[in-house]
Design a protein around this motif. Structure first.
Motif, mmCIF file in Angstrom:
data_model
loop_
_atom_site.group_PDB
_atom_site.id
_atom_site.type_symbol
_atom_site.label_atom_id
_atom_site.label_comp_id
_atom_site.label_asym_id
_atom_site.label_seq_id
_atom_site.Cartn_x
_atom_site.Cartn_y
_atom_site.Cartn_z
ATOM 1 N N ASP A 45 0.865 -1.189 0.000
ATOM 2 C CA ASP A 45 0.000 0.000 0.000
ATOM 3 C C ASP A 45 0.898 1.233 0.000
ATOM 4 O O ASP A 45 1.638 1.483 0.954
ATOM 5 N N PHE A 46 0.875 2.011 -1.096
ATOM 6 C CA PHE A 46 1.762 3.156 -1.252
ATOM 7 C C PHE A 46 1.104 4.477 -0.835
ATOM 8 O O PHE A 46 1.580 5.546 -1.200
ATOM 9 N N SER A 47 0.009 4.415 -0.100
ATOM 10 C CA SER A 47 -0.715 5.643 0.240
ATOM 11 C C SER A 47 0.100 6.553 1.159
ATOM 12 O O SER A 47 -0.038 7.773 1.116
ATOM 13 N N THR A 48 0.942 5.976 2.009
ATOM 14 C CA THR A 48 1.778 6.769 2.916
ATOM 15 C C THR A 48 3.229 6.338 2.766
ATOM 16 O O THR A 48 3.522 5.142 2.706
ATOM 17 N N VAL A 49 4.132 7.312 2.690
ATOM 18 C CA VAL A 49 5.559 7.028 2.533
ATOM 19 C C VAL A 49 6.319 7.762 3.634
ATOM 20 O O VAL A 49 6.221 8.991 3.760
ATOM 21 N N ILE A 50 7.080 6.992 4.441
ATOM 22 C CA ILE A 50 7.836 7.569 5.556
ATOM 23 C C ILE A 50 9.293 7.108 5.431
ATOM 24 O O ILE A 50 9.552 5.926 5.168
ATOM 25 N N PRO A 51 10.259 8.007 5.597
ATOM 26 C CA PRO A 51 11.676 7.582 5.544
ATOM 27 C C PRO A 51 11.983 6.520 6.585
ATOM 28 O O PRO A 51 11.608 6.662 7.752
ATOM 29 N N ASN A 52 12.665 5.474 6.170
ATOM 30 C CA ASN A 52 13.035 4.388 7.080
ATOM 31 C C ASN A 52 14.482 4.613 7.518
ATOM 32 O O ASN A 52 15.420 4.012 6.980
ATOM 33 N N LEU A 53 14.667 5.513 8.488
ATOM 34 C CA LEU A 53 16.012 5.892 8.912
ATOM 35 C C LEU A 53 16.741 4.742 9.586
ATOM 36 O O LEU A 53 17.963 4.603 9.453
ATOM 37 N N ALA A 54 16.008 3.917 10.312
ATOM 38 C CA ALA A 54 16.642 2.778 10.991
ATOM 39 C C ALA A 54 17.222 1.802 9.976
ATOM 40 O O ALA A 54 18.358 1.323 10.137
ATOM 41 N N LEU A 55 16.462 1.513 8.915
ATOM 42 C CA LEU A 55 16.964 0.599 7.885
ATOM 43 C C LEU A 55 18.134 1.211 7.131
ATOM 44 O O LEU A 55 19.107 0.514 6.803
ATOM 45 N N LYS A 56 18.075 2.499 6.851
ATOM 46 C CA LYS A 56 19.186 3.159 6.155
ATOM 47 C C LYS A 56 20.466 3.091 6.975
ATOM 48 O O LYS A 56 21.549 2.815 6.449
ATOM 49 N N SER A 57 20.336 3.333 8.291
ATOM 50 C CA SER A 57 21.499 3.248 9.177
ATOM 51 C C SER A 57 22.047 1.826 9.226
ATOM 52 O O SER A 57 23.262 1.613 9.204
ATOM 53 N N ALA A 58 21.138 0.838 9.251
ATOM 54 C CA ALA A 58 21.575 -0.562 9.284
ATOM 55 C C ALA A 58 22.307 -0.932 7.997
ATOM 56 O O ALA A 58 23.319 -1.662 8.022
ATOM 57 N N ILE A 59 21.839 -0.428 6.855
ATOM 58 C CA ILE A 59 22.496 -0.727 5.572
ATOM 59 C C ILE A 59 23.897 -0.125 5.531
ATOM 60 O O ILE A 59 24.866 -0.776 5.131
ATOM 61 N N LEU A 60 24.017 1.136 5.981
ATOM 62 C CA LEU A 60 25.330 1.785 5.970
ATOM 63 C C LEU A 60 26.297 1.088 6.925
ATOM 64 O O LEU A 60 27.482 0.909 6.607
ATOM 65 N N ASN A 61 25.821 0.695 8.102
ATOM 66 C CA ASN A 61 26.683 -0.029 9.047
ATOM 67 C C ASN A 61 27.120 -1.365 8.477
ATOM 68 O O ASN A 61 28.286 -1.773 8.635
ATOM 69 N N TRP A 62 26.195 -2.035 7.802
ATOM 70 C CA TRP A 62 26.547 -3.322 7.193
ATOM 71 C C TRP A 62 27.577 -3.135 6.083
ATOM 72 O O TRP A 62 28.508 -3.933 5.940
ATOM 73 N N CYS A 63 27.427 -2.074 5.292
ATOM 74 C CA CYS A 63 28.391 -1.793 4.223
ATOM 75 C C CYS A 63 29.783 -1.529 4.796
ATOM 76 O O CYS A 63 30.790 -2.048 4.295
ATOM 77 N N ASN A 64 29.851 -0.726 5.865
ATOM 78 C CA ASN A 64 31.149 -0.442 6.480
ATOM 79 C C ASN A 64 31.776 -1.697 7.070
ATOM 80 O O ASN A 64 32.984 -1.919 6.951
ATOM 81 N N LYS A 65 30.958 -2.509 7.690
ATOM 82 C CA LYS A 65 31.465 -3.726 8.321
ATOM 83 C C LYS A 65 31.989 -4.723 7.307
ATOM 84 O O LYS A 65 32.961 -5.440 7.570
ATOM 85 N N ASN A 66 31.346 -4.789 6.133
ATOM 86 C CA ASN A 66 31.723 -5.776 5.123
ATOM 87 C C ASN A 66 32.547 -5.185 3.984
ATOM 88 O O ASN A 66 32.720 -5.823 2.941
ATOM 89 N N SER A 67 33.069 -3.964 4.178
ATOM 90 C CA SER A 67 33.910 -3.315 3.165
ATOM 91 C C SER A 67 33.203 -3.226 1.816
ATOM 92 O O SER A 67 33.780 -3.477 0.762
ATOM 93 N N VAL A 68 31.927 -2.878 1.870
ATOM 94 C CA VAL A 68 31.120 -2.749 0.652
ATOM 95 C C VAL A 68 30.851 -1.272 0.401
ATOM 96 O O VAL A 68 30.560 -0.518 1.325
ATOM 97 N N LYS A 69 30.961 -0.860 -0.852
ATOM 98 C CA LYS A 69 30.704 0.534 -1.208
ATOM 99 C C LYS A 69 29.239 0.870 -0.927
ATOM 100 O O LYS A 69 28.342 0.129 -1.326
ATOM 101 N N PRO A 70 28.969 1.979 -0.267
ATOM 102 C CA PRO A 70 27.571 2.351 0.028
ATOM 103 C C PRO A 70 26.757 2.457 -1.257
ATOM 104 O O PRO A 70 27.273 2.837 -2.306
ATOM 105 N N PRO A 71 25.478 2.126 -1.203
ATOM 106 C CA PRO A 71 24.649 2.142 -2.421
ATOM 107 C C PRO A 71 24.479 3.553 -2.976
ATOM 108 O O PRO A 71 24.418 4.531 -2.231
#
Length: 513
Positions: A95-121
């Motif tokens: 359901d795309f009626s409401t869109v809210i930034p998912n800051l927790a998921l974004k932070s988790a992705i960046l932390n995972w990238c740093n931990k695994n030496s992966v270039k941020p998306p």
């Protein structure tokens, strides 16, 4: 002497410690460089929740929607712009009626990238997201259409059909497809999908499937009949298999084993109409299940399907086109299908007398053209003049324009379109309002937008064809994406004209001394 001995001990032992320190220091430097060196991971290594369900990329700007799903922001914007609601892999509908930034998921992705030496998306721009959503729309719509057509296929009395075919002379069998399973003239033939394949390697999973198949006496009897030397028994078995795979969807995965696919592969090129038509139809039914697509590809059936495309019975050709189209929906199969030689017969069948054969061929070519190697092959096969000819004749303009959009994404395709008069052809359609829908109009503008990367050559051809007037009209009407592209095309042409005026006239300068 004692002082000298002490000094020698110091000289002897200190390098060892120093060497150890240097080695340790080097190791730490290596570890340090290892942290800051980026590496690329396959999708299997990336946590599934970090991938956008629509584009399947690592999310740069994740947002959470009303249904609780998380997506890349640009993909949600593209879906809302196109009024498209996708069906996810688990069968749920977001359901795309409401869109809210998912800051927790974004932070988790960046932390995972740093931990695994992966270039941020990287951020996914709107136009790229729109292209991915359109491809998903086409794939989802066509897959639903295939399933619906299969469900509408009536049952048949295969005993009478088999008896009729056995009594017909070979010349009649090779010239007519009316002896196929569906005898009702008003009932449209089935459209199906399958995937290309190679010889399967022995594995525990395939062994388990074979054991499960053998545990079912009814299925075992069916395979025995498929291998029978009696044509009548083979016909009876293959028609029965077609009915089972059409009506019992839950058995498709169980039936799709290397053993059964091997038997069907030998039947696809049968000289008997019923056997060839129904065996290709069985493959279509089996390929509707996503997990079966790769199995079918690895079974080595695609070369047999290509032979049917080249010289099979008319109805079998329809099923074979549907099979190739369905197989081409899987990204891993696109290159294999092109390498095995499906592109030339598919191009030829764009002018088939059967409407479904033409449409499925066009859709198969579109999905295959999403791979660069297949785009190059199509251009060398002379696909661009053929496709432009179909557009001028008014046949399948929407599907043909999708193929041209894909071909225009590479330099060779752009050059081929400019050489073949593509700019004049497309501008004439837009000027005369000969396009049947707004989506077709938008595809036409997208092809011209891709060709505009050719620079001055495109500008000269477009200006001569009256593009400024056409783009000015589009800028004031139609969808927002069409208006935006028309505006950018006008700006590009204006900037190129100014560059031309600023260029030095060397001939005039030399004449003046």
């Amino acid at each position: 002497m004692e002082f000298q001995e002490a000094l020698m001990r110091l000289i002897i032992h200190k390098p060892v410690k120093k060497g150890f320190f240097v080695e340790t220091h080097k190791q730490s430097e290596k570890q340090k460089w290892k942290v800051f060196s980026f590496r690329r991971l396959s999708k299997q290594e990336i946590p599934r929740e970090f991938l956008c369900p629509i584009c399947e990329y690592l999310m740069n700007d994740p947002v959470i929607v009303s249904s609780g799903h998380s997506f890349e922001r640009s993909c949600v914007q593209a879906c809302n712009s196109l009024a498209f609601i996708p069906t996810l892999m688990d069968g749920t509908i977001p359901d795309f009626s409401t869109v809210i930034p998912n800051l927790a998921l974004k932070s988790a992705i960046l932390n995972w990238c740093n931990k695994n030496s992966v270039k941020p998306p990287q951020a996914l721009d709107f136009f790229s997201a729109e292209k991915l959503v359109r491809a998903k729309m086409d794939a989802q719509q066509e897959e639903k259409g295939l399933i619906q057509r299969i469900k509408q296929c009536p049952s048949v009395n295969f005993m009478n059909q088999a008896a009729i075919e056995l009594t017909l002379p070979p010349s009649h069998l090779s010239s007519s497809s009316e002896e196929s399973v569906d005898t009702t003239a008003s009932t449209p033939p089935l459209q199906f999908t399958t995937r290309p394949g190679f010889c399967p390697s022995s594995s525990s999973s395939s062994e388990m499937e074979t054991l499960n198949l053998n545990s079912n006496p009814e299925v075992e009897e069916l395979i025995t009949k498929l291998k029978s030397p009696q044509v009548f028994e083979i016909e009876e078995a293959v028609i029965s298999l077609r009915k089972i795979t059409r009506t019992k969807e839950d058995t498709r995965v169980e039936l799709c084993t290397p053993r059964l696919l091997s038997v069907l592969r030998s039947l696809i090129n049968s000289r008997y109409t019923n056997i060839q038509v129904n065996s290709t139809a069985c493959l279509v039914n089996l390929s509707l299940e996503k997990v079966n697509k790769v199995k079918i590809v690895r079974s080595g059936i695609v070369p047999a399907l290509i032979d049917v495309l080249k010289g099979g019975f008319p109805e079998a050709k329809e099923h074979a086109c549907g099979s190739i189209f369905s197989l081409a929906l899987e990204d891993h199969n696109k290159t294999a299908i092109g390498v095995l030689g499906a592109l030339p017969p598919l191009l030829h069948l764009l002018r088939s007398e059967s409407e479904w054969t033409r449409h499925d061929s066009a859709l198969a070519l579109y999905h295959l053209s999403l791979v660069q190697s297949n785009r190059t092959k199509l251009i060398k096969l002379g696909a661009v003049p053929i496709l432009l000819g179909l557009i001028k004749s008014g046949h399948m303009r929407n599907r043909v324009l999708l193929i041209l959009c894909s071909l225009a994404s590479c330099l060779d395709g752009q050059a081929a379109m400019l050489d073949s008069g593509g700019v004049d052809c497309l501008l004439a359609l837009l000027r005369d309002n000969e396009l049947e829908s707004e989506s077709t109009r938008e595809s036409c503008v997208s092809v011209l937008f891709a060709l505009s990367h050719c620079g001055l050559r495109f500008t000269g051809l477009a200006k001569a064809a009256g593009a400024v007037e056409v783009f000015s009209q589009l800028e004031n009407s139609g969808r927002e994406q069409t208006k935006e592209k028309a505006r950018r095309l006008l700006e590009m042409m204006k900037s190129k004209e100014e560059e031309e005026k600023e260029q030095v006239n060397w001939e005039e300068l030399l004449d003046s001394g």
